[in-house]
Design a protein around this motif. Structure first.
Motif, short mmCIF file in Angstrom:
data_model
loop_
_atom_site.label_atom_id
_atom_site.label_comp_id
_atom_site.label_asym_id
_atom_site.label_seq_id
_atom_site.Cartn_x
_atom_site.Cartn_y
_atom_site.Cartn_z
N GLN A 1 18.01 0.78 20.30
CA GLN A 1 17.63 -0.59 19.95
C GLN A 1 18.84 -1.36 19.44
O GLN A 1 19.54 -0.89 18.54
CB GLN A 1 16.53 -0.56 18.89
CG GLN A 1 16.11 -1.94 18.42
CD GLN A 1 14.96 -1.87 17.41
OE1 GLN A 1 14.06 -1.06 17.55
NE2 GLN A 1 14.99 -2.74 16.42
N LEU B 1 16.93 -1.41 24.29
CA LEU B 1 16.04 -2.52 23.95
C LEU B 1 16.89 -3.55 23.21
O LEU B 1 17.45 -3.26 22.16
CB LEU B 1 14.88 -2.04 23.07
CG LEU B 1 13.88 -3.15 22.68
CD1 LEU B 1 12.45 -2.62 22.75
CD2 LEU B 1 14.17 -3.74 21.32
N LYS C 1 17.18 -7.00 21.28
CA LYS C 1 16.42 -8.03 20.57
C LYS C 1 17.14 -9.37 20.66
O LYS C 1 18.37 -9.43 20.62
CB LYS C 1 16.24 -7.63 19.10
CG LYS C 1 15.21 -6.53 18.91
CD LYS C 1 14.74 -6.48 17.46
CE LYS C 1 13.37 -5.85 17.36
NZ LYS C 1 12.82 -6.01 15.99
N CYS D 1 13.45 -8.07 24.14
CA CYS D 1 12.44 -8.14 23.08
C CYS D 1 12.48 -9.48 22.35
O CYS D 1 13.45 -9.80 21.67
CB CYS D 1 12.64 -6.99 22.08
SG CYS D 1 11.45 -7.02 20.71
N ARG E 1 11.35 -11.62 19.34
CA ARG E 1 10.94 -11.23 17.98
C ARG E 1 10.90 -12.42 17.02
O ARG E 1 10.90 -12.24 15.81
CB ARG E 1 11.83 -10.12 17.43
CG ARG E 1 13.31 -10.32 17.65
CD ARG E 1 13.95 -11.31 16.76
NE ARG E 1 14.07 -10.80 15.41
CZ ARG E 1 14.26 -11.58 14.35
NH1 ARG E 1 14.36 -12.91 14.49
NH2 ARG E 1 14.36 -11.08 13.15
N ILE F 1 9.14 -7.36 26.04
CA ILE F 1 8.13 -6.99 25.05
C ILE F 1 8.23 -7.92 23.84
O ILE F 1 9.20 -8.68 23.70
CB ILE F 1 8.24 -5.52 24.60
CG1 ILE F 1 9.48 -5.30 23.74
CG2 ILE F 1 8.21 -4.57 25.79
CD1 ILE F 1 9.37 -4.04 22.92
N ASP G 1 7.75 -8.40 19.55
CA ASP G 1 7.67 -7.80 18.22
C ASP G 1 6.94 -8.79 17.31
O ASP G 1 7.55 -9.71 16.75
CB ASP G 1 9.09 -7.56 17.69
CG ASP G 1 9.11 -7.07 16.24
OD1 ASP G 1 8.06 -7.12 15.57
OD2 ASP G 1 10.18 -6.65 15.78
#
Lengths: 296, 296, 296, 296
Positions: free
Chosen positions: C129, C152, C154, C182, C184, C214, C216
């Motif tokens: 991450q 991943l 962010k 991601c 977030r 995705i 968060d």
């Protein structure tokens, strides 16, 4: 791509459309008696956030006049950013402002927030102030187009300079070309200061428009201790004046006490500015130049 | 509510915890030979965004030294804000910087972006620059804690001053108290300028920390025409120096050409600053004062 | 004006340059055993912000596995956003994560913050991450290019989607195309929530890139009570999965307790999502389409 | 520290002061004939940005009514974000809106921008819309306090939710409690979309206030292709309805064409929402709960 102002700023196609500046060496000067805003003078407007009482305002008027201010500020109608805050004295406040003008010779600037109030405020005020929250109140700008008084237009809380100039144009097209632009800080993530003074806005606006530009360091700072430093910066970048909050006793002010100066502090600030103002304008070479066209 | 610094700034509990300033009249001075950053000198660091060639750098070094700069900037390792942009000459660039130091006597500042590069860059540079995108790269800050060189820390793109000082503290706690803070503009909605210079950051940082504070007007402006005005503002608010991009031929620069000055423009800027620098510091009364506690 | 992606989004010339999607109906699927992120599965990653102890992590792993999560999150190396905050267990934490994988079969995702740590973390983790503060740490992205594990990535605190995709491209060009994006939340002026979840980022990213996306909701919300609503929104807009903070006892968590769910709350959230996940994908017509060219 | 709403949101002391919700399980429902906004119905308001002609509006009214909308939107008075843009048909537009109501039975919502126009618009409209730029026009809010019509209040461009609720309170205290809150995206640095839809605002507002909350996905997106995804998200987080721009021929719309749906697209969107709306509300457990007091 259209030609741009001086090949550098990226967002002023709008301004180009009105052609305000091409071939016009002349800048707009807003004249009030012997004061010329946008001319060679550096014009300081000072006074309390709100007119609270005759005594408060008259003592402030005398103090700021003695220290060199030329225009007295003071709100008779206040925006209610919360339903619980002080809303101003209204017409009573306007009368106190007029009395202060009679006693000190200072011109008066006060805020207008409602279309309905334009007429009555124009009877008393020398300059109509449009606040940050009203910059995009187009209905109000339309009415101010025919109010017969110069308008000081504050930049919106998160407005770009392009949006700021667009509001000025709406006012001008509504019939009132007597406009003073006021940079007063924009909202950013910084919390140490109330707003973030966009000091670069001054040279940018002086380059792409012909309007006078003043700076309000009080609302930008939110705390009085750095107001003088921001005032010096405004002089250094070529602003035409300042709008500063002064109160006989900031600790007891009904609004904006934290950012208001007391009389001694204001006098010190004015003294502090003198050597900066004394630097000959010609020394300030290398200022933004207006060049039509040019590459990016 | 905890006591706050001087009862005005709202966000510096963090600083209070380290107690850096209470009872300490002494400011940090970063000394390089006879240059003291944070002392009485106003220190100008100038040079190209990137070291492109020996000829480019040496000619720039001579020009900026002659105009009064004391430190030469130049990137040997460049951040790739896009995979297609120029990435710098690496060690080759560092060697060119060293040669420029030998020829001109200027100290060298250059950017470090990777933990891995710290050691080699520390061999060549007098000041290690941490860029805006690396301000929160804590792993890099840890390694710089023991690099043996002063660090110039640039404020993050949208960092608050509290976050900025927090990064400085991590560096200090990692063993390196020789820190220079650099305000270089923050990201806002304004597009006329590349960033928005937070000129108020200078007096705020000078009040709540003991570190030298310099201003980078080039990255703040993004366009060269307003760099001189922003430089004057930096002097007026009490900055300890400037970081300015200068290139022999900005039109041909591999990066940041729009905001770089040519040699003549840089010399004019330096001349332009003189009368502002000549104003005695004592005249700059009314500066932010440090008072522990106090009401809001 | 260049042709743009589907004539609508204004900022993705960059993407167009790599030509990733033209003529490519295939989406990137990041496969871990029988889990395919970016395929038909909706993949939930859950676990504590930080690995605090074996007991804390193993109990969480069992609880989230039972509730339907497929991947276990947990930080062994923590960013120190302040010099006083918890910094993680390091290798000890990695070993605990490995033990949890052995006991539950969950794949492991954990954050890497330093170039130096990449090798050791890659030994233990299934997904590396890259945190919000590291999105523009290009040196780290370079090293991750050859780490042999999916990454991943962010979104940065105030990054635009264009900058986000640019970071992904740097990673891909460094040799690692196994990337999960991601969303977030981004920093805005809103303070009711920790960040502002940019829910529109999901359909935009799914349109202009081929990577799994995705959400968060924990870091976006900052408060646990609205995490489930944001999770439902993520399903509704077509996200490929979620990253959620779960802790045995959020009140006692060393970090991010306010936004962590306890086991019951997490199970309820997973149940709550089922009817939304059961809506056939074909019913979700009218999704963003990719059309090259077109008018603005 | 004062008790806060449910111990989680950090900024709603203001709301607590009015005590609107304590001990009040009842939510405000704005009723228009058989439509109840804030009740069990999910209410869709649809129509063009501006009333351009009778034919344009009547055909749109029929199309959106048939697809399931209950309220017709259409601007008769338009804000001039530039002096060159279309300003609306005025009273002529209001008459066309009335005709559309007679033919379709749809209720009418239209924007009011000036104190002066309140009376005439209230004669024709069922709901008065206050636009983003007017959220802080306190003079207008005061006049709307006694207009006798429900008001749909759009969130300001960069307003916090606290400021948004404060504007709602000013309206309520001026005598008009019939208020619908509308989240329409806030200004951020993201440029892929026109604004950033703050989807979390819906559960936050539903928790701390008793007012109905609807979502405008059209202005949030700025591009039509992601409007349906944002509409689904609004359903998923518990919004009470939608405000959507629909035009017979978006390519020819005088304003906001890029974000307007044509009739087919709108019908598809309405169909697309059905399975999401069919999920029983009880299944949406784990929604924000109101708990007075509690720790942070």
């Amino acid at each position: 791509m259209n030609p741009k102002w001086n090949g550098q700023f990226s967002c002023f196609d709008l301004v180009a459309r009105t052609g305000d500046r091409i071939g016009q060496p002349v800048h707009t000067v807003v004249s009030l008696g012997d004061v010329g805003i946008g001319a060679d003078d550096f014009v300081v407007m000072a006074g309390p956030c709100a007119v609270e009482s005759e005594r408060q305002l008259l003592s402030t008027a005398e103090a700021v006049a003695e220290a060199g201010a030329r225009i007295l500020r003071g709100g008779a109608y206040k925006p209610r950013s919360s339903p619980y805050s002080f809303q101003g004295l209204g017409v009573e406040g306007l009368k106190i402002l007029r009395k202060a003008r009679e006693q000190t010779g200072l011109a008066i600037i006060t805020e207008v927030m409602s279309e309905e109030d334009v007429e009555v405020i124009a009877e008393y005020a020398d300059i109509m102030q449009v606040g940050t929250r009203s910059m995009e109140n187009y209905a109000l700008l339309e009415v101010l187009g025919s109010c017969g008084r110069p308008v000081l237009l504050k930049r919106g809380m998160t407005s770009t300079l392009e949006e700021f100039l667009c509001a000025a144009q709406i006012l001008a097209m509504a019939g009132n070309p007597q406009i003073i632009l006021c940079e007063r800080g924009i909202r950013t993530f910084e919390t140490a200061t109330r707003n973030t003074l966009d000091i670069a806005a001054v040279p940018v606006l002086k380059t792409v428009s012909h309007l006078p530009v003043i700076v309000d360091p009080s609302h930008a700072a939110g705390v009085r201790s750095i107001v003088p430093a921001l005032a010096r910066a405004a002089v250094a970048v070529g602003a035409d004046g300042l709008l500063i909050e002064v109160h006989p006793c900031p600790e007891k002010a009904l609004s904006d006490g934290n950012q208001s100066l007391n009389f001694t502090e204001f006098r010190d600030l004015m003294d502090d500015l003198q050597p900066y103002l004394a630097i000959p304008q010609e020394k300030r070479e290398f200022r933004p130049r207006l060049v039509v066209g040019g590459a990016d």
